[in-house]
Scaffold this motif. Structure first.
Motif, short mmCIF file in Angstrom:
data_model
loop_
_atom_site.label_atom_id
_atom_site.label_comp_id
_atom_site.label_asym_id
_atom_site.label_seq_id
_atom_site.Cartn_x
_atom_site.Cartn_y
_atom_site.Cartn_z
N LEU A 69 196.79 37.49 92.12
CA LEU A 69 196.98 37.89 90.72
C LEU A 69 197.71 36.78 89.97
O LEU A 69 197.34 36.39 88.86
N VAL A 70 198.76 36.26 90.61
CA VAL A 70 199.52 35.18 90.01
C VAL A 70 198.64 33.94 89.85
O VAL A 70 198.75 33.22 88.85
N LEU A 71 197.74 33.73 90.82
CA LEU A 71 196.85 32.57 90.77
C LEU A 71 196.02 32.58 89.48
O LEU A 71 195.79 31.54 88.87
N THR A 72 195.57 33.76 89.08
CA THR A 72 194.80 33.86 87.84
C THR A 72 195.63 33.37 86.65
O THR A 72 195.13 32.64 85.79
N GLU A 73 196.89 33.78 86.64
CA GLU A 73 197.77 33.34 85.56
C GLU A 73 197.99 31.82 85.63
O GLU A 73 198.01 31.14 84.61
N VAL A 74 198.16 31.31 86.85
CA VAL A 74 198.36 29.86 87.02
C VAL A 74 197.17 29.11 86.45
O VAL A 74 197.34 28.12 85.73
N ALA A 75 195.96 29.59 86.74
CA ALA A 75 194.77 28.90 86.26
C ALA A 75 194.75 28.87 84.73
O ALA A 75 194.45 27.85 84.11
N ARG A 76 195.12 30.00 84.13
CA ARG A 76 195.11 30.07 82.66
C ARG A 76 196.15 29.11 82.08
O ARG A 76 195.86 28.36 81.14
N LEU A 77 197.35 29.12 82.67
CA LEU A 77 198.42 28.26 82.15
C LEU A 77 198.08 26.79 82.37
O LEU A 77 198.38 25.94 81.52
N LEU A 78 197.43 26.49 83.51
CA LEU A 78 197.02 25.11 83.77
C LEU A 78 196.01 24.66 82.73
O LEU A 78 196.09 23.55 82.20
N ALA A 79 195.05 25.54 82.43
CA ALA A 79 194.03 25.19 81.44
C ALA A 79 194.68 24.93 80.09
O ALA A 79 194.21 24.10 79.30
N LEU A 80 195.78 25.62 79.82
CA LEU A 80 196.49 25.40 78.56
C LEU A 80 197.24 24.08 78.58
O LEU A 80 197.36 23.39 77.57
N ALA A 81 197.78 23.71 79.76
CA ALA A 81 198.71 22.59 79.82
C ALA A 81 198.04 21.25 80.10
O ALA A 81 198.51 20.21 79.63
#
Lengths: 288, 324
Positions: free
Chosen positions: B120-132
């Motif tokens: 679940l956290v991985l999904t958030e990491v992917a989104r934040l990475l795409a932002l950063a």
């Protein structure tokens, strides 16, 4: 820096209280309660209605939040989770049920309370300022109240008859049943207590951050993280996880400010590394 | 089921997907259904990946991360490096599979809710990475990605340029449906092979499986890589259809939905995710008319369904067969 640490403590106390409810439910039933954040929001809105709209005393509002959520939790356990656990072949099926109840709460909250951000008048006015640390009195009060609730919960679990029964259940369900613990009854009480804690935090925090119908999901994710840090199903772990996350958030937002919005990225990445080294969190029992 | 019956039902299914559906849609003139059905096909590919991780006894709420990753890999290769879309499709899948091996090696040691929460956290990491990350163009996302071009082998055009087609919706539908069929064929074959039996042993008891010589670490990484490959491919086609991809294209909600599709269809059945996706997606669409009560009715139905069929929709068919 003192300011940052003070903020971290304040955040941690609330987070720990949120995580406690989640971990209690998990310990007793192996259910990951996706709806925990929504329960928090519901508690917030009930306090908002009682204290902000009707103008009744704040203590009453807090009580109303706690009691309502406890009743909801008990009903959920009795009519939904117990049935599904009995009928389902795989334990994970409860996750679909939990997710569905989360959606259900989202819909109900949206229909009853609308999508606007709601706040209530401050419970105590004024700001504490000794030169180094600045902290509004209401935040301090909420922080202290959260600590009181945590202490009360831990003492209750440790010394009361109900608490002892629930700890026995969490340790070994079958053995507890053989010793004459009424499993169904204490599971229901446990679920109700977990839900009540979520409602109480919601009621406490509505006085500071306000509440809106969209924050349930993100709160759930944060609660999951705290539980993972400390170890699922362990009371001490949830408290530790809450304080650690609160502190990391507070420090991260200050230290990493110049790199943009990366605090949560760093926290998530650190969490994944930590869990691959220590799969059960700080004090979790093996394989939850 | 006898062998002949199996072949007949597969043939019937293929006929419905590739002949009956396009004919019916062109007869009724509701071409918007193509988009819906394409989405269902793609989402069921990603869900099939999640199902495969369920099959080795892991709850995967991280498929959104790989779908997002696949979409971005394809979009960046097409836009920035000028690759053909058809090359980026396997590239996106392979990239996701490679990433999932690197991520999976440590996190697949986790079990139960721990694995669920990390993914679940991985999904958030992917989104934040795409932002950063600079290469993904931040919150603005990647827009106006060109439609897939022609695919030709030795001068022979196999797939025409999507931009020259007057009905690219049909083309996308056929592409997605073909991939879905291929993907479920792979999963079916995998589950009914020796590896499938070994995976089932992981689901039941990893220590026991390991003690009689099953290489559990290898097996679970393989299953997870295949799962992520599906996620990446589905994400890449989604990016091509909408001609855009944003960090919010696949979020935690999508990851949770992939998981729910599997639950709804039934965890014990290979074709569960396909049925689950169809029912959930169409159910949500049909309830659109109820306006503000959409979510309320949808979630109530889900709870009721869970109470009476906790083992998935396909368990209904299984029990009636047992009785009869």
């Amino acid at each position: 820096m003192e300011q940052v640490i003070a903020n971290g403590f304040y955040l941690g106390a609330q987070y720990a209280l949120i995580a406690l409810g989640l971990t209690l439910i998990f310990a007793l039933m192996n259910v990951l309660n996706f709806a925990h954040g929504q329960m928090y929001v519901l508690g917030g809105f009930i306090s908002y209605t009682v204290y902000g709209q009707l103008g009744l005393p704040f203590v009453l509002a807090l009580l109303a939040s706690g009691v309502t959520l406890a009743v909801i939790g008990a009903l959920m356990e009795k009519f939904l989770f117990r049935t599904v656990i009995k009928r389902s072949l795989r334990e994970e099926s409860t996750m679909l049920l939990a997710a569905a109840t989360a959606f259900f709460f989202d819909a109900v909250i949206l229909l009853i309370f609308g999508e606007k951000q709601r706040g209530v008048p401050k419970i105590v006015k004024g700001v504490f300022n000794d030169g180094g640390i600045i902290m509004p009195y209401d935040r301090m009060l909420v922080g202290v109240l959260a600590l009181v609730f945590i202490a009360a919960f831990v003492l209750y679990m440790q010394y009361s008859r109900v608490g002892r029964a629930m700890r026995a259940l969490a340790q070994d369900r079958v053995a507890a049943q053989l010793m004459g613990v009424k499993v169904d009854r204490y599971t229901m009480i446990g679920f109700a207590m977990g839900a009540m804690l979520a409602g109480i935090v919601g009621g406490l925090l509505v006085t500071i951050t306000g509440v809106n119908s969209g924050i349930g999901g993100p709160i759930s994710i944060k609660a999951f993280m705290m539980v993972m840090i400390g170890g699922a199903g362990v009371v001490g772990g949830a408290i530790a996880g809450g304080f650690i996350l609160g502190m990391m958030e507070s420090v991260g937002l200050t230290v990493l400010r110049e790199y943009g919005d990366v605090t949560y990225l760093v926290i998530f990445a650190a969490l994944m590394v930590f869990l691959s080294i220590r799969p059960n969190g700080l004090m979790g029992k093996p394989w939850g | 089921m006898t062998h002949n019956m199996k072949i007949a039902s597969v043939a019937a299914f293929l006929a419905i997907v590739f002949i009956a559906v396009p004919v019916l849609i062109s007869a009724s003139g509701r071409t918007d259904l193509y988009y819906t059905l394409t989405s269902v096909a793609l989402l069921s590919i990603a869900s099939a990946g999640v199902w495969l991780t369920f099959y080795i006894g892991r709850i995967n709420i991280g498929q959104g991360a790989y779908a997002l990753m696949g979409g971005y890999v394809s979009a960046i290769l097409v836009v920035t490096y000028g690759w053909s879309f058809w090359l980026t499709l396997p590239a996106a899948g392979l990239f996701c599979a490679a990433a999932s091996v690197a991520i999976g090696l440590p996190i697949l040691r986790l079990r139960g809710v721990y694995f669920a929460m990390v993914t679940l956290v991985l999904t958030e990491v992917a989104r934040l990475l795409a932002l950063a990350l600079p290469v993904t163009n931040g919150a603005k996302g990647m827009v106006s990605i060109p439609l897939p071009g022609a695919l030709s082998v030795f001068g022979l055009i196999i797939i025409p340029d999507f931009a020259t087609l007057h009905n690219s919706r049909l083309a996308f539908y056929l592409l997605a449906a073909a991939l879905m069929v291929a993907c479920f064929a792979v999963v079916y074959r995998l589950v009914h092979s020796r590896i499938g039996k070994l995976c089932q042993s992981l689901q039941q008891n990893e220590e026991l499986a390991s003690s009689i010589g099953v290489n559990i670490a290898y097996l679970r990484v393989i299953a997870y890589a295949v799962s992520s490959f599906f996620g990446g491919v589905a994400g890449a086609i989604f990016a091509a259809i909408s001609q855009s991809i944003y960090p919010s294209s696949f979020t935690v909600t999508d990851s949770v939905n992939f998981m729910l599709n599997c639950f709804l269809g039934g965890l014990g059945y290979v074709f569960g995710p396909m049925l689950g996706t169809l029912v959930l997606y169409f159910g949500w669409d049909l309830l659109f008319q109820t306006g503000q009560f959409q979510l309320l009715i949808y979630s109530t139905l889900m709870i009721v369904l869970m109470l009476f069929l906790p083992n998935g929709l396909l368990s209904l068919a299984a029990t009636t067969r047992k009785k009869g």
